[in-house]
Design an enzyme around this catalytic site. Structure first.
Site, PDB file in Angstrom:
ATOM      1  CE1 TYR A  67      -6.164  53.907  -3.064  1.00  0.00           C
ATOM      2  CE2 TYR A  67      -4.668  54.482  -4.804  1.00  0.00           C
ATOM      3  CZ  TYR A  67      -5.495  54.874  -3.632  1.00  0.00           C
ATOM      4  OH  TYR A  67      -5.635  56.062  -3.583  1.00  0.00           O
ATOM      5  CG  ASP A 104       0.450  55.854 -14.968  1.00  0.00           C
ATOM      6  OD1 ASP A 104      -0.287  56.404 -15.356  1.00  0.00           O
ATOM      7  OD2 ASP A 104       1.806  56.307 -15.120  1.00  0.00           O
ATOM      8  CG  HIS A 119       0.600  63.105  -5.851  1.00  0.00           C
ATOM      9  ND1 HIS A 119      -0.453  63.733  -6.651  1.00  0.00           N
ATOM     10  CD2 HIS A 119       1.099  64.211  -5.039  1.00  0.00           C
ATOM     11  CE1 HIS A 119      -0.448  65.092  -6.658  1.00  0.00           C
ATOM     12  NE2 HIS A 119       0.314  65.553  -5.617  1.00  0.00           N
ATOM     13  CB  CYS A 127       3.993  48.009   7.229  1.00  0.00           C
ATOM     14  SG  CYS A 127       3.135  48.037   8.724  1.00  0.00           S
TER      15      CYS A 127
HETATM   16  C1  BV8 Z   1      -1.476  68.139   1.523  1.00  0.00           C
HETATM   17  C2  BV8 Z   1      -2.351  59.913  -5.164  1.00  0.00           C
HETATM   18  C3  BV8 Z   1      -0.924  68.662   3.813  1.00  0.00           C
HETATM   19  C4  BV8 Z   1      -3.396  59.157  -5.036  1.00  0.00           C
HETATM   20  C5  BV8 Z   1      -3.232  62.434  -5.259  1.00  0.00           C
HETATM   21  C6  BV8 Z   1      -4.219  74.778  -1.169  1.00  0.00           C
HETATM   22  C7  BV8 Z   1      -5.425  75.005  -1.800  1.00  0.00           C
HETATM   23  C8  BV8 Z   1      -6.605  74.169  -1.691  1.00  0.00           C
HETATM   24  C9  BV8 Z   1      -6.288  72.796  -1.213  1.00  0.00           C
HETATM   25  C10 BV8 Z   1      -5.090  72.643  -0.695  1.00  0.00           C
HETATM   26  C11 BV8 Z   1      -4.093  73.547  -0.707  1.00  0.00           C
HETATM   27  N1  BV8 Z   1      -2.974  72.757  -0.273  1.00  0.00           N
HETATM   28  C12 BV8 Z   1      -3.482  71.366   0.206  1.00  0.00           C
HETATM   29  C13 BV8 Z   1      -4.702  71.312  -0.237  1.00  0.00           C
HETATM   30  C14 BV8 Z   1      -5.224  70.155  -0.049  1.00  0.00           C
HETATM   31  C15 BV8 Z   1      -5.198  68.924  -1.071  1.00  0.00           C
HETATM   32  C16 BV8 Z   1      -5.884  69.810  -2.457  1.00  0.00           C
HETATM   33  O1  BV8 Z   1      -4.834  70.113  -3.360  1.00  0.00           O
HETATM   34  N2  BV8 Z   1      -7.135  69.646  -2.393  1.00  0.00           N
HETATM   35  C17 BV8 Z   1      -7.585  70.017  -3.929  1.00  0.00           C
HETATM   36  C18 BV8 Z   1      -8.674  69.095  -4.430  1.00  0.00           C
HETATM   37  C19 BV8 Z   1      -8.269  71.517  -3.713  1.00  0.00           C
HETATM   38  N3  BV8 Z   1      -3.910  68.848  -1.308  1.00  0.00           N
HETATM   39  C20 BV8 Z   1      -3.545  67.539  -0.301  1.00  0.00           C
HETATM   40  O2  BV8 Z   1      -4.337  67.099   0.298  1.00  0.00           O
HETATM   41  C21 BV8 Z   1      -2.104  67.393  -0.482  1.00  0.00           C
HETATM   42  N4  BV8 Z   1      -1.643  67.077   0.871  1.00  0.00           N
HETATM   43  O3  BV8 Z   1      -1.612  69.359   1.396  1.00  0.00           O
HETATM   44  O4  BV8 Z   1      -0.876  67.573   3.088  1.00  0.00           O
HETATM   45  C22 BV8 Z   1      -0.097  68.271   4.769  1.00  0.00           C
HETATM   46  C23 BV8 Z   1       1.260  68.894   4.831  1.00  0.00           C
HETATM   47  C24 BV8 Z   1       2.097  68.560   5.733  1.00  0.00           C
HETATM   48  C25 BV8 Z   1       2.035  67.645   6.724  1.00  0.00           C
HETATM   49  C26 BV8 Z   1       0.718  66.932   6.661  1.00  0.00           C
HETATM   50  C27 BV8 Z   1      -0.132  67.386   5.671  1.00  0.00           C
HETATM   51  C28 BV8 Z   1      -2.033  65.901  -1.165  1.00  0.00           C
HETATM   52  C29 BV8 Z   1      -2.435  65.828  -2.642  1.00  0.00           C
HETATM   53  C30 BV8 Z   1      -2.067  64.520  -3.361  1.00  0.00           C
HETATM   54  C31 BV8 Z   1      -3.599  63.512  -3.153  1.00  0.00           C
HETATM   55  N5  BV8 Z   1      -2.915  62.369  -3.803  1.00  0.00           N
HETATM   56  N6  BV8 Z   1      -2.944  61.176  -5.839  1.00  0.00           N
HETATM   57  C32 BV8 Z   1      -4.345  58.312  -5.852  1.00  0.00           C
HETATM   58  O5  BV8 Z   1      -3.735  58.505  -6.964  1.00  0.00           O
HETATM   59  O6  BV8 Z   1      -4.956  57.585  -5.663  1.00  0.00           O
HETATM   60  S1  BV8 Z   1      -3.775  63.600  -6.050  1.00  0.00           S
HETATM   61  C33 BV8 Z   1      -4.450  62.976  -7.670  1.00  0.00           C
HETATM   62  O7  BV8 Z   1      -5.405  64.051  -8.226  1.00  0.00           O
HETATM   63  C34 BV8 Z   1      -3.474  62.902  -8.657  1.00  0.00           C
HETATM   64  O8  BV8 Z   1      -2.256  62.663  -8.190  1.00  0.00           O
HETATM   65  C35 BV8 Z   1      -3.495  64.527  -9.516  1.00  0.00           C
HETATM   66  O9  BV8 Z   1      -2.616  65.231  -8.528  1.00  0.00           O
HETATM   67  C36 BV8 Z   1      -5.094  64.680  -8.977  1.00  0.00           C
HETATM   68  C37 BV8 Z   1      -5.782  64.590 -10.156  1.00  0.00           C
HETATM   69  O10 BV8 Z   1      -5.362  65.846 -11.140  1.00  0.00           O
HETATM   70  P1  BV8 Z   1      -4.721  65.547 -12.556  1.00  0.00           P
HETATM   71  O11 BV8 Z   1      -3.804  64.568 -12.637  1.00  0.00           O
HETATM   72  O12 BV8 Z   1      -4.728  66.809 -13.213  1.00  0.00           O
HETATM   73  O13 BV8 Z   1      -6.097  64.642 -13.158  1.00  0.00           O
HETATM   74  P2  BV8 Z   1      -7.505  65.288 -13.575  1.00  0.00           P
HETATM   75  O14 BV8 Z   1      -8.290  64.139 -13.597  1.00  0.00           O
HETATM   76  O15 BV8 Z   1      -7.911  66.237 -12.328  1.00  0.00           O
HETATM   77  O16 BV8 Z   1      -7.576  66.171 -14.646  1.00  0.00           O
HETATM   78  C38 BV8 Z   1      -7.112  65.505 -16.074  1.00  0.00           C
HETATM   79  C39 BV8 Z   1      -6.671  66.696 -17.088  1.00  0.00           C
HETATM   80  O17 BV8 Z   1      -6.175  66.299 -18.299  1.00  0.00           O
HETATM   81  C40 BV8 Z   1      -8.086  67.501 -17.392  1.00  0.00           C
HETATM   82  O18 BV8 Z   1      -7.645  69.030 -17.489  1.00  0.00           O
HETATM   83  C41 BV8 Z   1      -8.222  67.021 -18.902  1.00  0.00           C
HETATM   84  O19 BV8 Z   1      -8.799  68.124 -19.637  1.00  0.00           O
HETATM   85  C42 BV8 Z   1      -6.777  66.662 -19.314  1.00  0.00           C
HETATM   86  N7  BV8 Z   1      -6.777  65.556 -20.304  1.00  0.00           N
HETATM   87  C43 BV8 Z   1      -7.804  64.637 -20.542  1.00  0.00           C
HETATM   88  N8  BV8 Z   1      -7.395  63.870 -21.565  1.00  0.00           N
HETATM   89  C44 BV8 Z   1      -6.364  64.117 -22.026  1.00  0.00           C
HETATM   90  C45 BV8 Z   1      -5.976  65.464 -21.230  1.00  0.00           C
HETATM   91  N9  BV8 Z   1      -4.799  66.262 -21.545  1.00  0.00           N
HETATM   92  C46 BV8 Z   1      -3.986  65.611 -22.433  1.00  0.00           C
HETATM   93  N10 BV8 Z   1      -4.197  64.565 -23.388  1.00  0.00           N
HETATM   94  C47 BV8 Z   1      -5.425  63.896 -23.121  1.00  0.00           C
HETATM   95  N11 BV8 Z   1      -5.590  63.017 -23.910  1.00  0.00           N
HETATM   96 ZN    ZN Z   2       4.715  47.065   9.952  1.00  0.00          ZN
END
Ligand code: BV8
Ligand code: ZN
Length: 263
Positions: A67, A104, A119, A127
């Site tokens: 990070y 970001d 997110h 903390c």
């Molecule tokens: C939760 C912060 C429960 C951290 C992030 C339902 C179905 C299946 C799974 C789940 C579900 N519900 C929950 C889940 C589990 C999980 C999940 O979704 N898993 C997935 C992988 C299957 N979700 C969670 O865990 C969430 N929490 O469910 O909690 C709960 C509820 C109550 C109480 C307790 C618990 C939390 C999810 C958030 C995780 N944190 N980020 C960090 O950044 O380090 S997620 C992180 O990954 C990003 O924030 C973003 O959301 C994701 C990445 O996706 P994108 O942003 O779309 O980026 P990616 O690289 O994938 O794609 C880029 C795209 O851009 C591509 O399509 C590409 O073609 C395109 N591109 C490239 N260049 C360009 C472009 N487009 C335009 N112009 C360009 N130049």
């Molecule tokens: Zn503390």
């Protein structure tokens, strides 16, 4: 009618707009997307396994180092024409809501007023014990290959300070998720930009808008699960397509000059 002309008409006629973004909108600024393989120290990990409470518990210095590397990288890059076009849309359509999955601050630096961060942010450490917000000095130069950095400890309870982001398996900030769902269900146009639409519940937002009758416009160089949700799919990069969309929606308007308020 060419897709971009149709999209521009929809956007130009819209009164309530949502712009929903993912890592792709920051790619042209030099911020790696989540699809991009990790490099250096983290190359044997994928982002989804590092961005977890478990990884931080097991190797806090590895995760904190990641990070700090990202915080530094973001502090050395700038918003691109895609971010600026989003800010320009906000001036054209007052009340536009920007919802981002990105941690970001490039939307803010491009002039977006108050983007909803579903997110969290790289700039809101707290903390891991008592939740006390922590002010960090500006990100220092990080070696490109990355390094392990021991997280600071909380002055109040001495537990480890953690990044202010939402990790996989953690709940999203309730207020942000509610604001996003509310805006999506009330908009007439939702632009989904640079997201693979694979992470939930964020990926639900464009679907909420579509179910509520809004026109969903996707900007992405590649096909995604959002293709079937979108009324118009614009294949290409955000930095090229969004300025063009703004110019076509509001002829004569500067595509990236948020200050140029409509006459
Ligand atoms: C939760 C912060 C429960 C951290 C992030 C339902 C179905 C299946 C799974 C789940 C579900 N519900 C929950 C889940 C589990 C999980 C999940 O979704 N898993 C997935 C992988 C299957 N979700 C969670 O865990 C969430 N929490 O469910 O909690 C709960 C509820 C109550 C109480 C307790 C618990 C939390 C999810 C958030 C995780 N944190 N980020 C960090 O950044 O380090 S997620 C992180 O990954 C990003 O924030 C973003 O959301 C994701 C990445 O996706 P994108 O942003 O779309 O980026 P990616 O690289 O994938 O794609 C880029 C795209 O851009 C591509 O399509 C590409 O073609 C395109 N591109 C490239 N260049 C360009 C472009 N487009 C335009 N112009 C360009 N130049
Ligand atoms: Zn503390």
């Amino acid at each position: 009618m060419a897709d971009i002309v149709q999209a521009a008409k929809l956007l130009g006629d819209a009164r309530r707009v949502v712009v929903f973004t993912g890592a792709g909108i920051s790619a042209e600024s030099g911020v790696p997307t989540f699809r991009d393989a990790l490099t250096g120290l983290w190359e044997r990990f994928d982002a989804q396994s590092l961005a977890t409470p478990r990884a931080f518990q097991d190797q806090p210095d590895l995760v904190w180092g990641w990070y700090e590397w990202r915080r530094h990288r973001v502090s050395t890059v700038s918003p691109n024409p895609g971010h600026r076009a989003v800010a320009a849309i906000e001036t054209r359509v007052p009340g536009t809501v920007v919802i981002t999955q990105n941690v970001d601050d490039l939307h803010e630096r491009a002039g977006s007023r108050d983007p909803v961060h579903l997110h969290g942010s790289l700039f809101a450490p707290r903390c891991s014990g008592c939740g006390e917000a922590v002010a960090l000095p500006p990100a220092t130069e990080e070696p490109d290959a990355g390094r392990r950095v021991q997280p600071p400890t909380c002055v109040r309870c001495h537990r480890l300070v953690r990044p202010g982001v939402v990790w996989f398996g953690e709940a999203l900030p309730e207020a942000a998720l509610e604001a996003a769902a509310r805006a999506a269900s009330a908009c007439d146009v939702l632009l989904t930009v640079g997201t693979s639409g694979m992470v939930y519940p964020a990926a639900e937002i464009p679907r909420i808008a579509a179910r509520a009758g809004a026109a969903v416009i996707q900007v992405n160089p590649h096909a995604t699960p959002m293709d079937s949700v979108a009324l118009v799919n614009l294949r290409g990069s955000a930095g090229r397509i969004l300025p063009e969309l703004v110019t076509k929606a509001w002829p004569g308007a500067a595509a990236d000059d948020p200050a140029a308020a409509p006459s």
